[in-house]
Design a protein around this motif. Structure first.
Motif, PDB file in Angstrom:
ATOM      1  N   PRO A 128       0.817  -1.225   0.000  1.00  0.00           N
ATOM      2  CA  PRO A 128       0.000   0.000   0.000  1.00  0.00           C
ATOM      3  C   PRO A 128       0.847   1.270   0.000  1.00  0.00           C
ATOM      4  CG  PRO A 128      -0.944  -1.605   1.490  1.00  0.00           C
ATOM      5  CD  PRO A 128       0.395  -2.155   1.071  1.00  0.00           C
ATOM      6  N   GLU A 129       1.950   1.270   0.731  1.00  0.00           N
ATOM      7  CA  GLU A 129       2.838   2.433   0.756  1.00  0.00           C
ATOM      8  C   GLU A 129       3.470   2.651  -0.623  1.00  0.00           C
ATOM      9  OE1 GLU A 129       6.676   4.096   3.322  1.00  0.00           O
ATOM     10  OE2 GLU A 129       6.236   1.952   3.295  1.00  0.00           O
ATOM     11  N   ILE A 130       3.868   1.578  -1.273  1.00  0.00           N
ATOM     12  CA  ILE A 130       4.475   1.677  -2.604  1.00  0.00           C
ATOM     13  C   ILE A 130       3.486   2.265  -3.600  1.00  0.00           C
ATOM     14  CG2 ILE A 130       5.344   0.305  -4.536  1.00  0.00           C
ATOM     15  CD1 ILE A 130       6.539  -1.618  -2.429  1.00  0.00           C
ATOM     16  N   LEU A 131       2.233   1.795  -3.573  1.00  0.00           N
ATOM     17  CA  LEU A 131       1.233   2.256  -4.528  1.00  0.00           C
ATOM     18  C   LEU A 131       0.789   3.693  -4.242  1.00  0.00           C
ATOM     19  CD1 LEU A 131      -0.942  -0.981  -4.901  1.00  0.00           C
ATOM     20  CD2 LEU A 131       0.827  -0.109  -6.451  1.00  0.00           C
ATOM     21  N   SER A 132       0.616   4.036  -2.981  1.00  0.00           N
ATOM     22  CA  SER A 132       0.184   5.402  -2.665  1.00  0.00           C
ATOM     23  C   SER A 132       1.263   6.418  -3.003  1.00  0.00           C
ATOM     24  CB  SER A 132      -0.202   5.505  -1.185  1.00  0.00           C
ATOM     25  OG  SER A 132       0.925   5.273  -0.352  1.00  0.00           O
ATOM     26  N   ASN A 133       2.501   6.001  -3.036  1.00  0.00           N
ATOM     27  CA  ASN A 133       3.617   6.891  -3.341  1.00  0.00           C
ATOM     28  C   ASN A 133       3.626   7.336  -4.809  1.00  0.00           C
ATOM     29  OD1 ASN A 133       6.386   8.049  -2.814  1.00  0.00           O
ATOM     30  ND2 ASN A 133       6.989   6.449  -4.252  1.00  0.00           N
ATOM     31  N   LEU A 134       2.931   6.605  -5.677  1.00  0.00           N
ATOM     32  CA  LEU A 134       2.993   6.881  -7.111  1.00  0.00           C
ATOM     33  C   LEU A 134       2.332   8.200  -7.494  1.00  0.00           C
ATOM     34  CD1 LEU A 134       2.157   3.328  -8.520  1.00  0.00           C
ATOM     35  CD2 LEU A 134       4.375   4.280  -7.852  1.00  0.00           C
ATOM     36  N   ALA A 135       1.384   8.652  -6.701  1.00  0.00           N
ATOM     37  CA  ALA A 135       0.626   9.850  -7.069  1.00  0.00           C
ATOM     38  C   ALA A 135       1.515  11.069  -7.261  1.00  0.00           C
ATOM     39  CB  ALA A 135      -0.438  10.133  -6.002  1.00  0.00           C
ATOM     40  N   SER A 136       2.606  11.144  -6.523  1.00  0.00           N
ATOM     41  CA  SER A 136       3.478  12.321  -6.620  1.00  0.00           C
ATOM     42  C   SER A 136       4.268  12.356  -7.926  1.00  0.00           C
ATOM     43  CB  SER A 136       4.447  12.352  -5.432  1.00  0.00           C
ATOM     44  OG  SER A 136       5.283  11.210  -5.424  1.00  0.00           O
ATOM     45  N   TYR A 137       4.207  11.274  -8.714  1.00  0.00           N
ATOM     46  CA  TYR A 137       4.949  11.222  -9.976  1.00  0.00           C
ATOM     47  C   TYR A 137       4.067  11.445 -11.202  1.00  0.00           C
ATOM     48  CZ  TYR A 137       8.910   9.496  -7.321  1.00  0.00           C
ATOM     49  OH  TYR A 137       9.940   9.390  -6.422  1.00  0.00           O
ATOM     50  N   VAL A 138       2.773  11.582 -10.996  1.00  0.00           N
ATOM     51  CA  VAL A 138       1.857  11.766 -12.116  1.00  0.00           C
ATOM     52  C   VAL A 138       2.150  13.095 -12.819  1.00  0.00           C
ATOM     53  CG1 VAL A 138      -0.564  12.037 -12.788  1.00  0.00           C
ATOM     54  CG2 VAL A 138       0.073  10.351 -11.057  1.00  0.00           C
ATOM     55  N   GLY A 139       2.190  13.053 -14.147  1.00  0.00           N
ATOM     56  CA  GLY A 139       2.465  14.251 -14.931  1.00  0.00           C
ATOM     57  C   GLY A 139       3.930  14.519 -15.130  1.00  0.00           C
ATOM     58  N   ARG A 140       4.777  13.674 -14.563  1.00  0.00           N
ATOM     59  CA  ARG A 140       6.223  13.815 -14.703  1.00  0.00           C
ATOM     60  C   ARG A 140       6.776  12.617 -15.464  1.00  0.00           C
ATOM     61  NH1 ARG A 140       7.783  13.783  -8.624  1.00  0.00           N
ATOM     62  NH2 ARG A 140       9.898  13.876  -9.510  1.00  0.00           N
ATOM     63  N   GLY A 141       7.924  12.771 -16.045  1.00  0.00           N
ATOM     64  CA  GLY A 141       8.535  11.661 -16.759  1.00  0.00           C
ATOM     65  C   GLY A 141       8.934  12.067 -18.162  1.00  0.00           C
ATOM     66  N   GLY A 142       9.825  11.269 -18.755  1.00  0.00           N
ATOM     67  CA  GLY A 142      10.369  11.631 -20.055  1.00  0.00           C
ATOM     68  C   GLY A 142      10.061  10.666 -21.167  1.00  0.00           C
ATOM     69  N   VAL A 143       9.138   9.721 -20.955  1.00  0.00           N
ATOM     70  CA  VAL A 143       8.823   8.743 -22.000  1.00  0.00           C
ATOM     71  C   VAL A 143       7.399   8.965 -22.496  1.00  0.00           C
ATOM     72  CG1 VAL A 143       8.698   6.289 -22.596  1.00  0.00           C
ATOM     73  CG2 VAL A 143      10.493   7.110 -21.073  1.00  0.00           C
ATOM     74  N   THR A 144       6.403   8.380 -21.833  1.00  0.00           N
ATOM     75  CA  THR A 144       5.025   8.575 -22.299  1.00  0.00           C
ATOM     76  C   THR A 144       4.500   9.964 -21.944  1.00  0.00           C
ATOM     77  OG1 THR A 144       4.149   7.548 -20.280  1.00  0.00           O
ATOM     78  CG2 THR A 144       4.532   6.119 -22.173  1.00  0.00           C
ATOM     79  N   SER A 145       4.913  10.499 -20.806  1.00  0.00           N
ATOM     80  CA  SER A 145       4.439  11.829 -20.411  1.00  0.00           C
ATOM     81  C   SER A 145       4.930  12.917 -21.355  1.00  0.00           C
ATOM     82  CB  SER A 145       4.918  12.151 -18.983  1.00  0.00           C
ATOM     83  OG  SER A 145       4.300  11.306 -18.049  1.00  0.00           O
TER      84      SER A 145
END
Length: 362
Positions: A128-145
Motif C-alpha cells: 500500500p505504501e508503494i502504490l500510494s507513493n505513485l501519485a506524486s509522480y503523475v504528470g512527470r517523466g520523459g517517456v510517455t508523459s
C-alpha cells in the motif's frame, strides 16, 4: 494444444520455493501476512526471522549460492530508496518495484550483475505504501508523459524491471492489487508488466479499466533452450490471447533477439502464432518491443558462474563494443547485423500483426 485452450491457463506451472522467509518488519504489514498465508496454504515451509536481515544465503561456491538463492522467497519491507522512483526509458516514465528477483532461470538474465548479493526473490510487504507513493509522480517523466505518440498511456509505471510479477503472483497477490489500484485511479496513468509465465486466470476478472498493459516476453529461438523454469512459448501465447479477450491492452516483448540458425523463419512463425492467439479479441490494443541481446563484462562473469556450460553466444570478438550512458561497456551485435535483424523482424511483424504498434527497437 490450441492457443485458445482455457485449460492450459488453469494448469499453468506455478513456482514452489523450497524456502520462504519473512522478516519481523514484514510481519507487521497486512500484505506481508497475506503472502505468508498463501505460502502456508500451499504447504510451503515458512521461516519467521527474528530480525530484518536475510541470513544463511551465501555460499563460497557461486553455483551453489545461486541454486539456494533461486529457491528462496523472502518477504521483506521495501527500503526507502524504493520509494524514490527511477526513470526507465524506453519502456516507461517510472520504474515501480513490487518485488525484486525472479524465479526463472534465463541464461541471459538481465538482472545478472545488477542486483547485489545472491539472486533471492524478495517480495515487498509494504505494498500500500508503494502504490500510494505513485501519485506524486503523475504528470512527470520523459517517456510517455513527454511523447505525442504515447500520450494516451498517461504517466506510465513499469512493474517488471527487476522481477517477473506474474511468476510470483500466486504467492504475492501484488500484481492483482496493483492492477485494481490503477483501474480505480481517476488519473491519466498506466501500469506495465512483462512476463514469461502464463498463470493469468486470477487476472482475467479484475476491474483493470484498460489501464494495465500486460506484455509477454516471447522468443522462438530462446524459449526452451535458455529460459529454464518458465512457461512454454505456446502457453505464453495462449495467455496473451486470454488477457486480450479480457479487455487488457497487451504487448509482445520480443527479447532477447538472437540470430541463431533459421532465425528469420522462427520469428516470422512467432508472429503468425501470436496473430492466431489474438483472434477474436475485442478492441485489440497491442504493442511490440524489440530488444536485441547484449551483455556487459560483469554480467557475463556472473552468468558463466550461474550457468557453466551454457552455449549462449557471448563472444566479445563477434560483437560491437559500446558505452552506456553511465560510461560502462556493453557488447551488442555489429551494426550491419542489427540493421538486417531490424528489417526482417519489423517487416514480418507488419505483415503478420499489422495492428501492432512498435514502440522501440534496441
Amino acid at each position: 494444444m490450441s492457443l485458445h485452450d482455457p485449460a492450459s491457463l488453469r494448469t499453468a506451472r506455478l513456482w514452489r520455493p523450497r524456502r520462504v522467509v519473512v522478516t519481523a518488519a514484514a510481519r507487521d504489514h497486512a500484505h506481508g501476512r497475506a503472502i505468508l498465508a498463501r505460502a502456508e496454504a500451499l504447504g510451503l515451509p515458512v521461516e519467521a526471522l527474528p530480525g530484518n536481515r536475510l541470513t544463511g544465503l551465501r555460499h563460497p561456491d557461486p553455483r551453489r549460492a545461486y541454486i539456494e538463492a533461486k529457491s528462496t522467497l523472502a518477504v521483506v519491507v521495501a527500503p526507502p530508496a524504493k520509494l524514490k522512483l527511477q526513470p526507465i526509458p524506453p519502456s516507461a516514465d517510472w520504474r515501480v518495484d513490487l518485488a525484486e528477483g525472479c524465479p526463472a532461470h534465463c541464461q541471459y538474465c538481465y538482472l545478472a550483475g545488477s542486483l547485489a548479493g545472491p539472486p533471492v526473490t524478495r517480495v515487498y510487504a509494504n505494498l500500500p505504501e508503494i502504490l500510494s507513493n505513485l501519485a506524486s509522480y503523475v504528470g512527470r517523466g520523459g517517456v510517455t508523459s513527454a511523447s505525442a505518440e504515447r500520450a494516451q498511456e498517461g504517466t506510465s509505471f513499469e512493474a517488471s524491471c527487476y522481477t517477473d510479477p506474474l511468476g510470483i503472483e500466486h504467492l504475492s497477490g501484488s500484481l492483482s492489487a496493483a492492477i485494481r489500484h490503477f483501474g480505480a485511479w481517476d488519473a491519466p496513468v498506466s501500469l506495465r508488466a512483462t512476463t514469461k509465465f502464463a498463470a493469468v486466470e486470477p487476472l482475467l476478472g479484475l476491474d483493470h479499466g484498460r489501464r494495465t498493459r500486460l506484455r509477454f516476453s516471447v522468443n522462438p529461438v530462446a524459449a526452451g533452450r535458455f529460459e529454464g523454469g518458465t512457461a512454454p512459448l505456446r502457453e505464453r501465447l495462449s495467455a496473451l490471447g486470454a488477457v486480450a479477450r479480457a479487455g487488457y491492452p497487451v504487448g509482445l516483448t520480443v527479447a532477447p533477439i538472437l540470430p541463431l540458425p533459421d532465425w528469420r523463419a522462427a520469428y516470422d512463425d512467432l508472429f503468425v502464432q501470436a496473430a492466431e492467439a489474438l483472434a477474436g479479441a475485442p478492441d485489440l490494443d497491442i504493442t511490440a518491443e524489440l530488444i536485441t541481446h547484449r551483455f556487459t563484462p560483469g554480467s557475463k562473469t556472473v552468468l558463466e558462474g550461474w550457468y557453466p556450460g551454457s552455449d549462449l553466444p557471448m563472444r566479445e570478438d563477434e560483437r560491437s563494443r559500446k558505452f552506456t550512458k553511465f560510461g560502462s561497456v556493453k557488447y551488442v551485435f555489429p551494426p550491419e547485423l542489427m540493421r538486417e535483424m531490424r528489417g526482417e523482424l519489423t517487416r514480418s511483424l507488419a505483415e503478420r500483426l499489422p495492428m501492432a504498434r512498435v514502440l522501440y527497437w534496441t
